[in-house]
Scaffold this motif. Structure first.
Motif, PDB file in Angstrom:
ATOM      1  N   PRO A  87      -3.364  -3.340 -60.734  1.00 22.91           N
ATOM      2  CA  PRO A  87      -4.860  -3.124 -60.600  1.00 22.91           C
ATOM      3  C   PRO A  87      -5.562  -4.059 -61.767  1.00 22.91           C
ATOM      4  N   LEU A  88      -5.060  -4.400 -62.726  1.00 24.20           N
ATOM      5  CA  LEU A  88      -5.599  -5.103 -63.803  1.00 24.20           C
ATOM      6  C   LEU A  88      -5.439  -6.508 -63.905  1.00 24.20           C
ATOM      7  N   ASP A  89      -4.912  -6.879 -62.766  1.00 23.29           N
ATOM      8  CA  ASP A  89      -4.538  -8.298 -62.633  1.00 23.29           C
ATOM      9  C   ASP A  89      -5.713  -9.197 -62.254  1.00 23.29           C
ATOM     10  N   PHE A  90      -5.931 -10.409 -62.593  1.00 22.61           N
ATOM     11  CA  PHE A  90      -7.106 -11.262 -62.182  1.00 22.61           C
ATOM     12  C   PHE A  90      -6.891 -11.477 -60.610  1.00 22.61           C
ATOM     13  N   VAL A  91      -8.137 -11.476 -60.068  1.00 20.74           N
ATOM     14  CA  VAL A  91      -8.040 -11.835 -58.509  1.00 20.74           C
ATOM     15  C   VAL A  91      -7.628 -13.455 -58.469  1.00 20.74           C
ATOM     16  N   GLU A  92      -8.148 -14.194 -59.267  1.00 19.17           N
ATOM     17  CA  GLU A  92      -7.951 -15.546 -59.170  1.00 19.17           C
ATOM     18  C   GLU A  92      -6.643 -16.112 -59.367  1.00 19.17           C
ATOM     19  N   GLU A  93      -5.672 -15.037 -60.184  1.00 20.84           N
ATOM     20  CA  GLU A  93      -4.269 -15.563 -60.280  1.00 20.84           C
ATOM     21  C   GLU A  93      -3.649 -14.939 -59.116  1.00 20.84           C
ATOM     22  N   ILE A  94      -4.012 -13.818 -58.752  1.00 15.07           N
ATOM     23  CA  ILE A  94      -3.524 -13.057 -57.385  1.00 15.07           C
ATOM     24  C   ILE A  94      -3.407 -14.023 -56.135  1.00 15.07           C
ATOM     25  N   ALA A  95      -4.670 -14.844 -55.919  1.00 15.08           N
ATOM     26  CA  ALA A  95      -4.643 -15.632 -55.308  1.00 15.08           C
ATOM     27  C   ALA A  95      -3.879 -16.793 -55.049  1.00 15.08           C
ATOM     28  N   ARG A  96      -3.362 -17.180 -56.073  1.00 10.79           N
ATOM     29  CA  ARG A  96      -2.339 -18.226 -56.228  1.00 10.79           C
ATOM     30  C   ARG A  96      -0.962 -17.870 -55.815  1.00 10.79           C
ATOM     31  N   VAL A  97      -0.520 -16.370 -55.885  1.00 10.61           N
ATOM     32  CA  VAL A  97       0.720 -15.821 -55.409  1.00 10.61           C
ATOM     33  C   VAL A  97       0.551 -15.757 -53.896  1.00 10.61           C
ATOM     34  N   PHE A  98      -0.588 -15.640 -53.340  1.00 10.27           N
ATOM     35  CA  PHE A  98      -0.979 -15.492 -51.952  1.00 10.27           C
ATOM     36  C   PHE A  98      -0.559 -16.945 -51.248  1.00 10.27           C
ATOM     37  N   TYR A  99      -1.143 -17.771 -52.033  1.00 13.35           N
ATOM     38  CA  TYR A  99      -0.749 -19.334 -51.648  1.00 13.35           C
ATOM     39  C   TYR A  99       0.514 -19.770 -51.664  1.00 13.35           C
ATOM     40  N   ASP A 100       1.199 -19.436 -52.981  1.00 17.03           N
ATOM     41  CA  ASP A 100       2.311 -19.968 -53.053  1.00 17.03           C
ATOM     42  C   ASP A 100       3.510 -19.433 -52.238  1.00 17.03           C
ATOM     43  N   GLU A 101       3.358 -18.003 -52.195  1.00 19.93           N
ATOM     44  CA  GLU A 101       4.434 -17.448 -51.339  1.00 19.93           C
ATOM     45  C   GLU A 101       4.088 -17.273 -50.025  1.00 19.93           C
ATOM     46  N   GLU A 102       3.058 -17.412 -49.566  1.00 22.71           N
ATOM     47  CA  GLU A 102       2.623 -17.348 -48.205  1.00 22.71           C
ATOM     48  C   GLU A 102       2.546 -16.018 -47.758  1.00 22.71           C
ATOM     49  N   PHE A 103       1.952 -14.966 -48.745  1.00 23.94           N
ATOM     50  CA  PHE A 103       2.073 -13.308 -48.346  1.00 23.94           C
ATOM     51  C   PHE A 103       0.781 -13.182 -47.738  1.00 23.94           C
ATOM     52  N   ALA A 104       0.788 -12.082 -46.746  1.00 22.30           N
ATOM     53  CA  ALA A 104      -0.186 -11.682 -46.050  1.00 22.30           C
ATOM     54  C   ALA A 104      -0.745 -10.583 -46.673  1.00 22.30           C
ATOM     55  N   ALA A 105       0.042  -9.595 -47.385  1.00 24.33           N
ATOM     56  CA  ALA A 105      -0.494  -8.441 -48.296  1.00 24.33           C
ATOM     57  C   ALA A 105       0.459  -8.304 -49.269  1.00 24.33           C
ATOM     58  N   LEU A 106      -0.216  -7.739 -50.411  1.00 21.05           N
ATOM     59  CA  LEU A 106       0.450  -7.146 -51.706  1.00 21.05           C
ATOM     60  C   LEU A 106       0.023  -5.711 -51.777  1.00 21.05           C
TER      61      LEU A 106
END
Length: 217
Positions: A87-106
């Motif tokens: 919950p305390l992760d930064f959204v901007e950093e998580i956006a990179r995870v979505f992009y790099d790993e091509e996830f649709a949900a975390l």
């Protein structure tokens, strides 16, 4: 912005022993695309998507095996291990995870991997819209500036003189030239011409709008 500000806390889950048929029903009922699989302690041990369920389901033309295939346990098709976020992760950093790993949900977890929420790619897109201010009526201005300390307050001072409210500011590189940056402003006015003229008078180069004629002297 933190993950806890955008995550959904009401999460549809299933135990690993649930059937594919149960997962299919929940996906259709709640109009969702992912279901975290949790154990008795509500710890995330897997995740299934609508695609996983669809691929595991028999063809509609194969009437003999429909009930048998759908009665298989969901743990036979779930993805594991699962990449989770906090919950305390930064959204901007998580956006990179979505992009790099091509996830649709975390899934979002706290202490001891317990599920507390979920973030989807749609949530991320909605957040991006909020961060850029495109959901608010206003005008868009892009300014090319030297990449040096203090340049941002120099530009915003021009807006301040007009008492113009800045909705959002973004900074991105200018092509492959490390000596320049592009400042992207969204301002709360439907008539940006006075600001545009002031920026040009101050010596700043506009990238957008770049088709507005300069004022006649």
């Amino acid at each position: 912005m933190l993950v806890e500000e955008i995550m959904k806390t009401s999460v549809v889950t299933l135990p690993p022993t649930a059937t594919i048929a149960e997962a299919l029903q929940l996906l259709q009922k709640h109009r969702i695309r992912h279901i975290p699989i949790v154990n008795e302690e509500y710890q995330v041990i897997g995740i299934v998507s609508d695609r996983d369920v669809r691929d595991a389901s028999p063809s509609v033309f194969d009437t003999n095996s429909i009930s048998e295939e759908l009665e298989n346990e969901i743990q036979t098709i779930m993805s594991t291990p699962v990449i989770t976020i906090h919950p305390l992760d930064f959204v901007e950093e998580i956006a990179r995870v979505f992009y790099d790993e091509e996830f649709a949900a975390l899934p979002v977890v706290r202490d001891n991997n317990k599920l507390v929420g979920i973030v989807t790619e749609k949530d991320m897109l909605h957040t991006l819209i909020q961060l850029t201010g495109t959901h608010t009526q206003g005008s868009h201005i892009e300014v090319k500036v030297p990449h040096r300390p203090g340049i941002l307050p120099e530009v915003t001072a021009v807006f301040g003189k007009r008492k113009t409210n800045i909705i959002s500011v973004l900074v991105y590189p200018f092509k492959n030239d490390p000596n320049y940056k592009i400042l992207v402003f969204r301002i709360q006015t439907m008539n940006p011409l006075p600001i545009i003229n002031d920026l040009r008078t101050a010596g700043f180069e506009l990238m957008w709008p770049n088709n507005v004629p300069e004022p006649k002297l």
